[in-house]
Design an enzyme around this catalytic site. Structure first.
Site, mmCIF file in Angstrom:
data_model
loop_
_atom_site.group_PDB
_atom_site.id
_atom_site.type_symbol
_atom_site.label_atom_id
_atom_site.label_comp_id
_atom_site.label_asym_id
_atom_site.label_seq_id
_atom_site.Cartn_x
_atom_site.Cartn_y
_atom_site.Cartn_z
ATOM 1 N N ARG A 1 -38.495 -81.162 59.571
ATOM 2 C CA ARG A 1 -37.243 -80.421 59.559
ATOM 3 C C ARG A 1 -37.121 -79.610 60.839
ATOM 4 N NH1 ARG A 1 -37.150 -76.452 56.647
ATOM 5 N NH2 ARG A 1 -39.185 -76.457 55.654
ATOM 6 N N TYR B 1 -35.227 -87.942 59.456
ATOM 7 C CA TYR B 1 -36.408 -87.471 58.736
ATOM 8 C C TYR B 1 -36.090 -86.498 57.601
ATOM 9 C CZ TYR B 1 -41.353 -86.917 58.166
ATOM 10 O OH TYR B 1 -42.619 -86.974 57.656
ATOM 11 N N LYS C 1 -32.700 -80.457 50.799
ATOM 12 C CA LYS C 1 -32.581 -79.072 51.268
ATOM 13 C C LYS C 1 -31.126 -78.695 51.557
ATOM 14 C CE LYS C 1 -37.068 -78.662 51.299
ATOM 15 N NZ LYS C 1 -37.733 -77.823 50.294
ATOM 16 N N HIS D 1 -36.099 -72.473 45.660
ATOM 17 C CA HIS D 1 -37.158 -73.318 46.218
ATOM 18 C C HIS D 1 -38.408 -73.146 45.350
ATOM 19 C CE1 HIS D 1 -39.658 -74.343 50.096
ATOM 20 N NE2 HIS D 1 -39.417 -75.414 49.382
ATOM 21 N N SER E 1 -43.753 -73.459 52.234
ATOM 22 C CA SER E 1 -44.378 -74.760 52.483
ATOM 23 C C SER E 1 -45.881 -74.579 52.716
ATOM 24 C CB SER E 1 -43.758 -75.421 53.715
ATOM 25 O OG SER E 1 -42.384 -75.567 53.499
ATOM 26 N N CYS F 1 -48.303 -74.169 50.619
ATOM 27 C CA CYS F 1 -49.024 -73.241 49.748
ATOM 28 C C CYS F 1 -49.326 -73.888 48.396
ATOM 29 C CB CYS F 1 -48.254 -71.950 49.565
ATOM 30 S SG CYS F 1 -48.172 -70.960 51.065
ATOM 31 N N ASP G 1 -40.319 -78.878 43.769
ATOM 32 C CA ASP G 1 -39.754 -78.281 44.989
ATOM 33 C C ASP G 1 -38.497 -77.451 44.753
ATOM 34 O OD1 ASP G 1 -39.937 -77.961 47.836
ATOM 35 O OD2 ASP G 1 -38.296 -79.381 48.091
ATOM 36 N N ARG H 1 -45.476 -88.184 54.738
ATOM 37 C CA ARG H 1 -44.925 -87.980 53.392
ATOM 38 C C ARG H 1 -45.046 -89.220 52.519
ATOM 39 N NH1 ARG H 1 -42.389 -82.777 52.295
ATOM 40 N NH2 ARG H 1 -42.569 -81.711 54.268
HETATM 41 C C1 OXD Z 1 -40.338 -78.245 52.678
HETATM 42 C C2 OXD Z 1 -40.280 -79.512 51.911
HETATM 43 O O1 OXD Z 1 -40.403 -78.285 53.898
HETATM 44 O O2 OXD Z 1 -40.234 -79.445 50.684
HETATM 45 O O3 OXD Z 1 -40.287 -77.182 52.062
HETATM 46 O O4 OXD Z 1 -40.263 -80.588 52.514
HETATM 47 MN MN MN Z 2 -39.876 -77.487 49.949
#
Ligand code: OXD
Ligand code: MN
Length: 596
Positions: free
Chosen positions: A70, A203, A212, A232, A254, A256, A283, A371
């Protein structure tokens, strides 16, 4: 094909006139359509077949090496008033942003197919779900959207039905991979007209617009005006040996461990006693008050777009089982017999994520942000309630970050307003491995810093507004799995053993654990946290549950500085709440044990 909803058909026609594709394809979401796309991508090299004996239905996509994550610095929220986007977002004037994007989109689909992807975020019959349509020229995006959302004919039928009742019945997302040139890459959000324009990246969150862009940035805006929350957060169900299940929603930045917590495997003793864990989401969580005053949540997604490196039999066996078949891998390495591979798995890589012969001098074999995209239905612990149109009732909300020092393993906020402060103050410390600088604390309120589609001050006010007469709000907790001892090692084992902490939270929700009041919140009283079967000495447990009064005074001052960055729109209630905590901290070690 076409749509009988005039507003949708008109938009598709306008986009086609601007982008001039060779073909237009309306996605129906069928198996046949997915298989045809896969065959086409195998021919163009967009996908590479993986070992079909060991990984049936699995394919690898190698992204452009400059398009691997991102891009927050190229992500904008374009509200009419600059102030509405808040200091937490990059802003551009909507007219300027549209002009810039339309310039990029002009003629960009010449020689390409324009795909129209109708999708629904959430169970297709759920009143909490919301729909969108993504237009893209990337077949990889289509294939991923099919896994990550309820995509195709049923979603189109809902959009057309709702379109008869409202002009704002679906979110419009326009996407092109363009030239994949980082200099010509922007992700623009127009929350006031529920639309997104994304150009130049193929991506993840930049391109799969349901995730997102829609389910967090646009949805957070929609949620504020409609009285719900788009967060989130993972959603996990914890079933006790008596067969009762409590659902917990948890927000972590992210890296964690959200996916790991959502798919947790109980420690041996707990498993023997009959504890079970059910995955609802890893997520994103949409929550709304129900008729009984409780918050009910759905996971708007239908799949997992998980980080592959580090996923292993030790860290997350359920994720590993989920991705043994019918999975698209992006930027992983492969073994000599063409199986997907990443750091943390046994065996060794033959080719790295760019398809070069593996050479450690080039860095990790799998890209650190490699991913997997997989249907949630393949997860062994996928909750049957995840498809429930009414959502699941949330008993507890958990905030947490990576805090090597100061922050105890767990504490409970005293009420909703305090919980909003605890979520607002949330932060994570960077590690040397990630940034080169150790212990740099970054605030990431509610883990929404990159995803809140409007001013954080207004967002906190919206959270506070749920505290109404008759509301049966979840209890709010903060956790820190990452506290380190003097030897620099993690004090808490984490992973499956995190269930011990969840068990305490549930006991608190049920009124079965007394806890100890401290200025920062309520901690487990001695003996309340089950540690049987754990190699954890008493000193480590004491440290995990220690509240360092002086350290917390400095923390409260830092939180105050942070809240002031949001100016006049930061609710006074949060300043007052912080003042209350700061005064209690200044009052000395007022640690009163409540009988346990
Ligand atoms: C993030 C994802 O970056 O879930 O939080 O991909
Ligand atoms: Mn995320």
């Amino acid at each position: 094909m076409a749509s009988k909803l005039a507003a949708l058909q008109r938009w598709v026609d306008e986009v086609a006139a601007l982008t001039r594709p060779t073909r237009i394809h309306w996605c129906d979401g069928s198996d046949a359509e997915y298989q045809a796309l896969v065959q086409q991508m195998l021919q163009t090299g967009d996908l590479v077949e993986l070992n079909q004996q060991t990984h049936p239905g699995c394919y690898l996509h190698r992204s452009s090496p400059s398009d691997v994550a991102r891009v927050e610095h190229l992500t904008f929220v374009c509200t009419k008033e600059h102030e509405d986007a808040g200091p937490n977002n990059h802003w551009m004037d909507p007219a300027e942003a549209h002009a810039k994007m339309d310039g990029l989109f002009a003629d960009c689909m010449e020689g390409r197919t324009l795909y129209v992807i109708p999708y629904c975020m959430g169970p297709i019959d759920s009143p909490l779900a919301r729909c969108g349509v993504e237009i893209t020229d990337s077949p990889y995006v289509v294939a991923n959207m099919r896994t990550m959302t309820r995509m195709g004919a049923a979603a189109l039928a809902r959009i057309e039905r709702e379109g008869l009742l409202s002009n704002d019945s679906f979110v419009k997302g326009l996407h092109s991979i363009g030239e994949l040139d980082p200099e010509r890459r922007f992700i623009m959000h127009f929350p006031e007209d529920l639309s997104i324009k994304s150009y130049g990246s193929g991506y993840g969150g930049n391109a799969l617009l349901g995730k997102k862009c829609h389910a967090l940035r646009i949805a957070s805006w929609q949620a504020r005006s409609e009285g719900w929350l788009a967060e989130h957060m993972l959603i996990v169900g914890i079933e006790n040996p008596q067969g009762q299940t409590h659902y917990v929603a948890a927000a972590f930045p992210s890296a964690c461990g959200k996916t790991n917590l959502a798919m947790l495997i109980p420690p041996d003793g707990y498993r023997r006693d009959g504890w079970k864990v059910w995955t609802v989401g890893d997520d994103i969580c949409w929550m709304r008050p129900g008729a009984d005053g409780r918050l009910y949540a759905i996971n708007p997604e239908a799949g997992f777009f998980g980080v592959a490196p580090g996923t292993s039999a030790g860290s997350n066996p359920n994720a590993l089982a989920s991705i043994a078949r019918d999975t698209i891998f992006t930027n992983v390495a492969v073994t000599a017999d063409n199986q997907p591979w990443w750091e943390g798995l046994p065996g060794e890589p033959a080719l790295d994520w760019q398809g070069r012969a593996y050479d450690p001098a080039n860095g990790p074999a799998a890209h650190p942000n490699a991913r997997f995209t997989v249907s949630a239905k393949q997860c062994p612990t996928w909750s049957p309630k995840a498809e429930d149109a009414q959502g699941v009732p949330i008993s507890a909300i958990v905030f947490g970050g990576r805090r090597p020092s100061l922050v105890p393993l767990v504490f409970e906020a005293r009420d909703w307003a305090h919980g909003v402060l605890v979520g607002g103050a949330m932060g994570s410390e960077t590690t040397a491995a990630a940034t080169g600088a150790v212990g740099v604390l970054r605030r990431d309120s509610m883990a929404m810093k990159p995803f809140c589609g409007y001013h954080y001050g207004d967002y906190f006010q919206h959270w506070l507004s749920f505290d109404q007469p008759g509301a049966q709000l979840p209890k709010i907790f903060h956790v820190n799995w990452f506290r380190k001892g003097k030897d620099g090692k993690f004090l808490w084992p984490g992973f499956g053993d995190n269930l011990r902490v969840l068990e305490w939270m549930i006991a608190r929700v049920e009124g079965k654990a007394a806890g100890v009041d401290t200025p920062i919140g309520t901690l487990p009283a001695q003996g309340e946290l089950r540690t049987d079967g754990l190699a954890l000495d008493g000193a480590a447990l004491d440290e995990l549950l220690h509240v360092d009064q002086a350290g917390w005074q400095a923390e409260a001052a830092a939180i105050g500085d942070y809240l002031r960055e949001f100016g006049q729109r930061m609710p006074q209630r949060l300043h007052d709440e912080l003042q209350r905590v700061a005064s209690a901290l200044a009052g000395g070690p007022r640690v009163s044990a409540v009988a346990s």
